[in-house]
Design a protein around this motif. Structure first.
Motif, PDB file in Angstrom:
ATOM      1  N   SER A 106       1.248  -1.204   0.537  1.00 41.57           N
ATOM      2  CA  SER A 106       0.218  -0.106  -0.180  1.00 41.57           C
ATOM      3  C   SER A 106       0.802   1.242   0.424  1.00 41.57           C
ATOM      4  CB  SER A 106      -0.685   0.407   1.183  1.00 41.57           C
ATOM      5  OG  SER A 106      -1.706  -0.924   1.047  1.00 41.57           O
ATOM      6  N   LEU A 107       0.023   1.929  -0.509  1.00 40.75           N
ATOM      7  CA  LEU A 107       0.863   3.612  -1.052  1.00 40.75           C
ATOM      8  C   LEU A 107       0.525   4.481  -0.760  1.00 40.75           C
ATOM      9  CD1 LEU A 107       3.019   3.146  -3.985  1.00 40.75           C
ATOM     10  CD2 LEU A 107       3.741   2.900  -2.301  1.00 40.75           C
ATOM     11  N   TYR A 108       0.519   5.278   0.811  1.00 37.01           N
ATOM     12  CA  TYR A 108      -0.207   6.363   0.841  1.00 37.01           C
ATOM     13  C   TYR A 108      -0.093   7.669   0.603  1.00 37.01           C
ATOM     14  CZ  TYR A 108      -3.206   3.059   3.695  1.00 37.01           C
ATOM     15  OH  TYR A 108      -3.547   1.973   4.166  1.00 37.01           O
ATOM     16  N   ARG A 109      -0.776   8.711  -0.234  1.00 39.39           N
ATOM     17  CA  ARG A 109      -0.471  10.312  -0.315  1.00 39.39           C
ATOM     18  C   ARG A 109      -0.710  11.217   0.599  1.00 39.39           C
ATOM     19  NH1 ARG A 109      -0.122  10.794  -6.184  1.00 39.39           N
ATOM     20  NH2 ARG A 109       0.850   8.753  -7.300  1.00 39.39           N
ATOM     21  N   PRO A 110      -1.951  10.931   1.870  1.00 39.04           N
ATOM     22  CA  PRO A 110      -2.123  12.386   2.278  1.00 39.04           C
ATOM     23  C   PRO A 110      -1.396  12.379   3.585  1.00 39.04           C
ATOM     24  CG  PRO A 110      -4.205  10.948   1.923  1.00 39.04           C
ATOM     25  CD  PRO A 110      -3.190  10.123   1.322  1.00 39.04           C
ATOM     26  N   ALA A 111      -0.589  13.618   4.308  1.00 40.97           N
ATOM     27  CA  ALA A 111       0.459  13.670   5.342  1.00 40.97           C
ATOM     28  C   ALA A 111      -0.145  12.874   6.197  1.00 40.97           C
ATOM     29  CB  ALA A 111       0.658  15.406   5.006  1.00 40.97           C
ATOM     30  N   SER A 112      -1.703  13.312   6.744  1.00 41.74           N
ATOM     31  CA  SER A 112      -2.109  12.515   7.398  1.00 41.74           C
ATOM     32  C   SER A 112      -2.010  11.288   8.277  1.00 41.74           C
ATOM     33  CB  SER A 112      -3.988  12.862   7.963  1.00 41.74           C
ATOM     34  OG  SER A 112      -4.131  12.591   6.591  1.00 41.74           O
ATOM     35  N   SER A 113      -1.965  10.797   7.222  1.00 37.27           N
ATOM     36  CA  SER A 113      -1.707   9.278   6.951  1.00 37.27           C
ATOM     37  C   SER A 113      -0.104   8.488   7.547  1.00 37.27           C
ATOM     38  CB  SER A 113      -2.168   8.235   6.122  1.00 37.27           C
ATOM     39  OG  SER A 113      -0.954   8.797   5.024  1.00 37.27           O
ATOM     40  N   TYR A 114       0.554   9.970   8.009  1.00 39.53           N
ATOM     41  CA  TYR A 114       2.025   9.023   7.718  1.00 39.53           C
ATOM     42  C   TYR A 114       2.245   9.819   9.900  1.00 39.53           C
ATOM     43  CZ  TYR A 114       3.189   8.506   3.528  1.00 39.53           C
ATOM     44  OH  TYR A 114       3.671   8.074   2.238  1.00 39.53           O
ATOM     45  N   ASP A 115       3.091   8.965  10.280  1.00 34.31           N
ATOM     46  CA  ASP A 115       3.331   8.349  12.240  1.00 34.31           C
ATOM     47  C   ASP A 115       4.038   9.147  12.090  1.00 34.31           C
ATOM     48  OD1 ASP A 115       2.044   5.049  11.051  1.00 34.31           O
ATOM     49  OD2 ASP A 115       1.162   6.654  12.060  1.00 34.31           O
ATOM     50  N   TYR A 116       4.750   9.364  12.022  1.00 29.22           N
ATOM     51  CA  TYR A 116       6.416   9.407  12.290  1.00 29.22           C
ATOM     52  C   TYR A 116       7.079  10.838  10.990  1.00 29.22           C
ATOM     53  CZ  TYR A 116       6.012   5.994  14.830  1.00 29.22           C
ATOM     54  OH  TYR A 116       5.205   4.960  15.506  1.00 29.22           O
ATOM     55  N   TRP A 117       7.807  12.323  11.858  1.00 27.11           N
ATOM     56  CA  TRP A 117       8.537  12.804  10.922  1.00 27.11           C
ATOM     57  C   TRP A 117       9.316  13.540  11.242  1.00 27.11           C
ATOM     58  CZ3 TRP A 117       5.799  14.826   6.682  1.00 27.11           C
ATOM     59  CH2 TRP A 117       4.396  14.720   6.462  1.00 27.11           C
ATOM     60  N   GLY A 118      10.473  13.715  10.360  1.00 27.98           N
ATOM     61  CA  GLY A 118      11.435  14.703  10.553  1.00 27.98           C
ATOM     62  C   GLY A 118      11.907  15.672  10.087  1.00 27.98           C
ATOM     63  N   GLN A 119      13.082  16.251  10.475  1.00 25.05           N
ATOM     64  CA  GLN A 119      12.773  17.512  11.080  1.00 25.05           C
ATOM     65  C   GLN A 119      13.531  18.386   9.542  1.00 25.05           C
ATOM     66  OE1 GLN A 119      15.436  15.984  10.724  1.00 25.05           O
ATOM     67  NE2 GLN A 119      17.507  17.043  10.214  1.00 25.05           N
ATOM     68  N   GLY A 120      12.637  17.583   8.263  1.00 28.35           N
ATOM     69  CA  GLY A 120      12.806  18.837   7.090  1.00 28.35           C
ATOM     70  C   GLY A 120      14.709  18.903   7.237  1.00 28.35           C
ATOM     71  N   THR A 121      14.894  19.234   5.730  1.00 30.47           N
ATOM     72  CA  THR A 121      16.042  20.096   5.062  1.00 30.47           C
ATOM     73  C   THR A 121      15.732  21.289   3.717  1.00 30.47           C
ATOM     74  OG1 THR A 121      18.151  18.617   4.157  1.00 30.47           O
ATOM     75  CG2 THR A 121      16.638  18.072   3.205  1.00 30.47           C
ATOM     76  N   LEU A 122      16.226  21.526   3.894  1.00 35.39           N
ATOM     77  CA  LEU A 122      15.931  22.609   2.979  1.00 35.39           C
ATOM     78  C   LEU A 122      16.844  22.449   1.707  1.00 35.39           C
ATOM     79  CD1 LEU A 122      14.869  25.357   2.202  1.00 35.39           C
ATOM     80  CD2 LEU A 122      16.616  27.457   3.256  1.00 35.39           C
ATOM     81  N   VAL A 123      15.678  22.379   0.853  1.00 38.32           N
ATOM     82  CA  VAL A 123      16.269  22.646  -0.968  1.00 38.32           C
ATOM     83  C   VAL A 123      16.094  23.702  -1.413  1.00 38.32           C
ATOM     84  CG1 VAL A 123      16.250  21.793  -3.190  1.00 38.32           C
ATOM     85  CG2 VAL A 123      16.317  19.916  -1.735  1.00 38.32           C
ATOM     86  N   THR A 124      16.855  24.744  -1.891  1.00 38.53           N
ATOM     87  CA  THR A 124      16.712  26.335  -3.151  1.00 38.53           C
ATOM     88  C   THR A 124      17.599  25.841  -3.435  1.00 38.53           C
ATOM     89  OG1 THR A 124      17.061  27.245  -0.760  1.00 38.53           O
ATOM     90  CG2 THR A 124      16.991  28.383  -2.416  1.00 38.53           C
ATOM     91  N   VAL A 125      16.322  26.216  -5.106  1.00 39.31           N
ATOM     92  CA  VAL A 125      16.616  26.083  -6.992  1.00 39.31           C
ATOM     93  C   VAL A 125      16.918  27.699  -6.967  1.00 39.31           C
ATOM     94  CG1 VAL A 125      16.472  25.040  -8.794  1.00 39.31           C
ATOM     95  CG2 VAL A 125      15.826  23.734  -6.953  1.00 39.31           C
ATOM     96  N   SER A 126      18.440  27.810  -7.373  1.00 41.46           N
ATOM     97  CA  SER A 126      18.554  29.483  -7.767  1.00 41.46           C
ATOM     98  C   SER A 126      18.155  29.282  -9.300  1.00 41.46           C
ATOM     99  CB  SER A 126      19.617  30.367  -7.971  1.00 41.46           C
ATOM    100  OG  SER A 126      20.283  29.269  -8.020  1.00 41.46           O
ATOM    101  N   SER A 127      16.616  30.398  -9.900  1.00 38.77           N
ATOM    102  CA  SER A 127      16.640  30.182 -11.414  1.00 38.77           C
ATOM    103  C   SER A 127      18.214  31.336 -12.069  1.00 38.77           C
ATOM    104  CB  SER A 127      16.092  31.377 -11.583  1.00 38.77           C
ATOM    105  OG  SER A 127      15.951  32.363 -11.148  1.00 38.77           O
TER     106      SER A 127
END
Length: 127
Positions: A106-127
Motif C-alpha cells: 500500500s502507498l499512501y499520499r495524504p500527510a495525515s496518514s503518516y505517523d513519524y516525521w523528520g525535521q526537514g531539510t531545505l532545498v533551494t533552487v536558483s534560476s
C-alpha cells in the motif's frame, strides 16, 4: 521511529541533489516511507512514496520523471534523488514513515496518514 533528513542545499536550476533520510528503530524496514515538501507560503504537499520492499513507488505529477525514491533497508535509509530541478522545487523537504502500510504494497499520499516525521531539510533552487 526517529527520522533524520539531510542533503539539502543550494543548487542551480537544472541541477541534481540527493536527499537522505536515516531512520532509527527496528521496524523501519516494514514501513512505507514518504517524502513531502513545503514551499514558501504553501501547504505541505506529497512528493513520493515507497513501500517497505522498494517494489512499489508513486510520485506527484509535478516530480514524476525527475525524482526517484529508493530505500536501503540494511542501512535504514530512504533516498530522494532529484534531477532537472526547477525554482518551484524550492521547499523544505520532509521524510515520513507510515505504519499503516506495514509490510504491504500500500502507498499512501495524504500527510495525515503518516505517523513519524523528520525535521526537514531545505532545498533551494536558483534560476
Amino acid at each position: 521511529v526517529q527520522l533524520q533528513a539531510s542533503g539539502g542545499g543550494l543548487v542551480q536550476a537544472g541541477g541534481s541533489l540527493r536527499l537522505s533520510c536515516a531512520a532509527s528503530g527496528r521496524t523501519f524496514s516494514g514501513y512505507a516511507m514518504g517524502w513531502f515538501r513545503q514551499g514558501p507560503g504553501k501547504e505541505r504537499e506529497f512528493v513520493a512514496v515507497i513501500n517497505w520492499s522498494g517494489g512499489s513507488t508513486a510520485y506527484a505529477d509535478s516530480v514524476r520523471g525527475r525524482f526517484t525514491i529508493s530505500r536501503d533497508n540494511a542501512k535504514n535509509t530512504v533516498y530522494l534523488q532529484m534531477g532537472s530541478l526547477k525554482p518551484e522545487d524550492t521547499a523544505v523537504y520532509y521524510c515520513a514513515a507510515n505504519s499503516r502500510a506495514l509490510y504491504t504494497g500500500s502507498l499512501y499520499r495524504p500527510a495525515s496518514s503518516y505517523d513519524y516525521w523528520g525535521q526537514g531539510t531545505l532545498v533551494t533552487v536558483s534560476s
